[in-house]
Write a protein that holds these residues in place. Structure first.
Motif, PDB file in Angstrom:
ATOM      1  N   THR A  42       7.198   4.986  -3.994  1.00  0.00           N
ATOM      2  CA  THR A  42       7.792   3.685  -3.726  1.00  0.00           C
ATOM      3  C   THR A  42       7.325   3.145  -2.377  1.00  0.00           C
ATOM      4  O   THR A  42       7.194   3.889  -1.411  1.00  0.00           O
ATOM      5  N   GLY A  43       7.072   1.867  -2.358  1.00  0.00           N
ATOM      6  CA  GLY A  43       6.670   1.124  -1.163  1.00  0.00           C
ATOM      7  C   GLY A  43       7.031  -0.315  -1.425  1.00  0.00           C
ATOM      8  O   GLY A  43       8.172  -0.613  -1.776  1.00  0.00           O
ATOM      9  N   ASP A  44       6.053  -1.218  -1.319  1.00  0.00           N
ATOM     10  CA  ASP A  44       6.296  -2.621  -1.673  1.00  0.00           C
ATOM     11  C   ASP A  44       6.528  -2.779  -3.165  1.00  0.00           C
ATOM     12  O   ASP A  44       7.122  -3.755  -3.607  1.00  0.00           O
ATOM     13  N   ASP A  45       6.031  -1.827  -3.957  1.00  0.00           N
ATOM     14  CA  ASP A  45       6.275  -1.783  -5.393  1.00  0.00           C
ATOM     15  C   ASP A  45       6.416  -0.318  -5.801  1.00  0.00           C
ATOM     16  O   ASP A  45       6.510   0.558  -4.951  1.00  0.00           O
ATOM     17  N   ILE A  46       6.429  -0.055  -7.097  1.00  0.00           N
ATOM     18  CA  ILE A  46       6.637   1.306  -7.597  1.00  0.00           C
ATOM     19  C   ILE A  46       5.410   1.753  -8.368  1.00  0.00           C
ATOM     20  O   ILE A  46       4.957   1.056  -9.276  1.00  0.00           O
ATOM     21  N   LEU A  47       4.886   2.928  -7.992  1.00  0.00           N
ATOM     22  CA  LEU A  47       3.746   3.542  -8.681  1.00  0.00           C
ATOM     23  C   LEU A  47       4.233   4.832  -9.318  1.00  0.00           C
ATOM     24  O   LEU A  47       4.894   5.641  -8.669  1.00  0.00           O
ATOM     25  N   ILE A  48       3.895   5.034 -10.590  1.00  0.00           N
ATOM     26  CA  ILE A  48       4.293   6.247 -11.304  1.00  0.00           C
ATOM     27  C   ILE A  48       3.029   6.976 -11.742  1.00  0.00           C
ATOM     28  O   ILE A  48       2.245   6.447 -12.535  1.00  0.00           O
ATOM     29  N   ARG A  62       2.102   0.955 -12.862  1.00  0.00           N
ATOM     30  CA  ARG A  62       2.508   0.142 -11.722  1.00  0.00           C
ATOM     31  C   ARG A  62       3.347  -0.973 -12.298  1.00  0.00           C
ATOM     32  O   ARG A  62       2.905  -1.700 -13.194  1.00  0.00           O
ATOM     33  N   LYS A  63       4.559  -1.089 -11.825  1.00  0.00           N
ATOM     34  CA  LYS A  63       5.481  -2.078 -12.367  1.00  0.00           C
ATOM     35  C   LYS A  63       4.833  -3.457 -12.386  1.00  0.00           C
ATOM     36  O   LYS A  63       4.223  -3.885 -11.413  1.00  0.00           O
ATOM     37  N   SER A 102      -5.222   1.624   0.254  1.00  0.00           N
ATOM     38  CA  SER A 102      -5.615   0.294   0.687  1.00  0.00           C
ATOM     39  C   SER A 102      -4.625  -0.759   0.200  1.00  0.00           C
ATOM     40  O   SER A 102      -4.554  -1.845   0.763  1.00  0.00           O
ATOM     41  N   ALA A 103      -3.824  -0.426  -0.817  1.00  0.00           N
ATOM     42  CA  ALA A 103      -2.833  -1.361  -1.343  1.00  0.00           C
ATOM     43  C   ALA A 103      -1.489  -1.284  -0.613  1.00  0.00           C
ATOM     44  O   ALA A 103      -0.626  -2.112  -0.820  1.00  0.00           O
ATOM     45  N   GLY A 104      -1.299  -0.272   0.232  1.00  0.00           N
ATOM     46  CA  GLY A 104      -0.031  -0.125   0.951  1.00  0.00           C
ATOM     47  C   GLY A 104       0.307   1.333   1.199  1.00  0.00           C
ATOM     48  O   GLY A 104      -0.466   2.234   0.884  1.00  0.00           O
ATOM     49  N   THR A 105       1.486   1.551   1.747  1.00  0.00           N
ATOM     50  CA  THR A 105       1.975   2.895   2.057  1.00  0.00           C
ATOM     51  C   THR A 105       3.184   3.180   1.187  1.00  0.00           C
ATOM     52  O   THR A 105       4.070   2.321   1.042  1.00  0.00           O
TER      53      THR A 105
END
Length: 110
Positions: A42-48, A62-63, A102-105
């Motif tokens: 989880t960060g700016d969005d949710i990656l599974i 990715r949601k 590169s897309a966020g943390t």
């Protein structure tokens, strides 16, 4: 003579805190896989990320985007959705379970 001993004391007490605060970042495929495989990040969005082992891709969600698969390389995560392939420059902190892309943390948990 009091000033040199005070400076030495201050340096000795501050050094461990500075060393402890430094995050160890790793870009190896093994470290990236250890942080993301089978995890939700989880960060700016949710990656599974589905489970992944060396030589095989895992599922990727990715949601708000179509599902796909991911593969891990040195310093990168490659994501395939259908015929589209793109990559992200990636490093991780294994101890903190943090994914830097590169897309966020993102913070990754089971």
């Amino acid at each position: 003579m009091r000033a040199p001993s005070l400076i030495l004391f201050a340096a000795a007490t501050a050094a461990p805190a500075v060393l402890f605060a430094q995050e160890t970042v790793d870009g190896s495929a093994a470290a990236i896989r250890a942080v993301v495989s089978g995890k939700t990040c989880t960060g700016d969005d949710i990656l599974i990320f589905g489970k992944s082992v060396t030589g095989s891709a895992g599922t990727f969600e990715r949601k708000g985007r179509p599902n796909g698969s991911y593969s891990v390389g040195y310093g990168t995560i490659l994501i395939r959705r259908g015929q589209d392939l793109h990559g992200h420059v990636t490093s991780v902190s294994v101890r903190d379970r943090v994914l830097h892309m590169s897309a966020g943390t993102y913070r990754c948990l089971e």
